[in-house]
Design an enzyme around this catalytic site. Structure first.
Site, PDB file in Angstrom:
ATOM      1  N   ALA A  30      -5.439  -4.862  -3.579  1.00 58.45           N
ATOM      2  CA  ALA A  30      -5.563  -3.757  -4.024  1.00 58.45           C
ATOM      3  C   ALA A  30      -4.419  -2.695  -3.075  1.00 58.45           C
ATOM      4  O   ALA A  30      -4.575  -2.991  -1.739  1.00 58.45           O
ATOM      5  CB  ALA A  30      -6.892  -3.004  -4.192  1.00 58.45           C
ATOM      6  N   SER A  31      -4.245  -1.450  -3.735  1.00 60.22           N
ATOM      7  CA  SER A  31      -3.378  -0.723  -2.886  1.00 60.22           C
ATOM      8  C   SER A  31      -2.189  -1.187  -2.123  1.00 60.22           C
ATOM      9  O   SER A  31      -1.302  -1.812  -2.892  1.00 60.22           O
ATOM     10  CB  SER A  31      -4.286   0.022  -1.885  1.00 60.22           C
ATOM     11  OG  SER A  31      -3.794   1.604  -1.742  1.00 60.22           O
ATOM     12  N   GLY A  32      -2.094  -1.485  -0.942  1.00 58.15           N
ATOM     13  CA  GLY A  32      -0.984  -2.108  -0.064  1.00 58.15           C
ATOM     14  C   GLY A  32      -1.001  -3.576  -0.495  1.00 58.15           C
ATOM     15  O   GLY A  32      -0.142  -4.362  -0.659  1.00 58.15           O
ATOM     16  N   THR A  59      -1.935   3.039   2.412  1.00 59.04           N
ATOM     17  CA  THR A  59      -2.315   2.456   0.992  1.00 59.04           C
ATOM     18  C   THR A  59      -3.536   1.426   1.070  1.00 59.04           C
ATOM     19  O   THR A  59      -3.244   0.419   1.411  1.00 59.04           O
ATOM     20  CB  THR A  59      -1.063   1.867   0.520  1.00 59.04           C
ATOM     21  OG1 THR A  59      -0.404   0.918   1.165  1.00 59.04           O
ATOM     22  CG2 THR A  59       0.117   2.962  -0.043  1.00 59.04           C
ATOM     23  N   GLY A 100      -4.989  -3.098  -8.201  1.00 57.66           N
ATOM     24  CA  GLY A 100      -4.710  -1.912  -8.603  1.00 57.66           C
ATOM     25  C   GLY A 100      -4.595  -0.932  -7.332  1.00 57.66           C
ATOM     26  O   GLY A 100      -4.005  -1.109  -6.427  1.00 57.66           O
TER      27      GLY A 100
END
Length: 293
Positions: A79-81, A287, A101
């Site tokens: 997720a994120s990064g 992130t 996501g």
């Protein structure tokens, strides 16, 4: 096979943390090795540094341009990064329960003016411009600096959604509808077009082999960093570098009786924050899904 497991930082990192530079170097080694015909990136990460994530994504992009298929296999968390580094791939395969996501960006700007004020500590000085001491944690946040940070966050979020849109053959507006930091399971991510296929580690290997037209006779090689002398010494006794850190903490800093799992968690979280502060930047756009692993 390149394994990207842990939080993402800018530079070099040992196993258990993803270094933007060190992981990109592993991918480069795979790209430049003529015997390697395809790359599988195994991702298990809640994210971290946006810059470190981009270094890895860019290197995967170069591998694809060099003609080597890239398949991403998502583990427990991507997720994120962790999603950012998955975008430059020919196929993204997620487990049905993968947390993925979290297309979003944030910055941490803690201030301590009230705390130090209660202690009778104050700060003063002469500055040539307001930017010279724009982020001083002993003072309230300057609104102008807050706007500057917000502008940086907006820019990086735009980069994130634009790159994700290009990777998923859609528009930034559509990515924004499923972005804004929201997380999804693998099943939900597939429904929203963020991943291609549901499956596991072996499915990703089989897909990479098909894309490289290898047939049934192929071998999987792990591209790993060379171990340090200290790590090789520990491996002789079946221990890891992470175990060594836990031992050092328990001996030098923490009381006895604390479970090893708890020490490992604290080590990871404090290490991530330390990496941010040691960058000596006024702020860092991050992130990170904050969803744990």
């Amino acid at each position: 096979m390149v394994v990207a497991s842990g939080d993402i930082i800018d530079g070099n990192a040992s196993p258990g943390t993803i270094g933007g530079v060190s992981t990109a170097n592993l991918i480069r080694r795979a790209r430049e090795d003529e015997q390697i015909k395809a790359i599988v990136l195994r991702v298990d990460s809640p994210g971290g540094s946006a810059y470190g994530s981009e270094l890895i994504r860019r290197e995967l992009e170069l591998a694809r341009k060099a003609g080597k298929p890239v398949v991403v296999s998502m583990g427990n968390v991507a997720a994120s990064g962790g999603y950012w580094i998955s975008m430059a791939s020919d196929e993204v395969i997620a487990d049905p329960t993968t947390i993925t996501g979290s297309i979003g960006v944030f910055a941490i700007l803690p201030t301590a003016e009230k705390v130090v004020g209660k202690m009778g500590i104050h700060t003063a000085g002469v500055r040539t411009t307001w930017l010279a001491d724009a982020y001083n944690p002993l003072r309230p946040l300057d609104p102008r600096f807050g706007q500057l940070v917000q502008s940086s966050i907006n820019h990086i979020y735009s980069e994130f959604t634009t790159k994700a849109a290009a990777a998923r053959n859609t528009t930034p507006a559509k990515i924004d509808e499923v972005g804004q930091g929201r997380v999804w399971t693998g099943v939900q991510a597939q429904e929203r077009g963020l991943v291609d296929t549901l499956g596991g580690y072996h499915d990703a290997i089989a897909s990479a082999a098909r894309r490289a037209k290898l047939g049934a006779d192929y071998r999987v090689a792990y591209i790993e960093q060379d171990s340090s002398r200290f790590e090789r010494f520990l491996q002789m006794f079946g221990a890891s570098a992470a175990t060594a850190v836990n031992i050092e903490l328990k001996l030098g800093m923490l009381p006895t009786g604390i479970p090893t799992g708890a020490v490992a968690g604290v080590t990871r979280d404090l290490g991530w924050l330390a990496d941010l502060t040691e960058g000596r930047k006024p702020f860092a756009a991050v992130t990170h899904c904050m969803c744990g692993e």
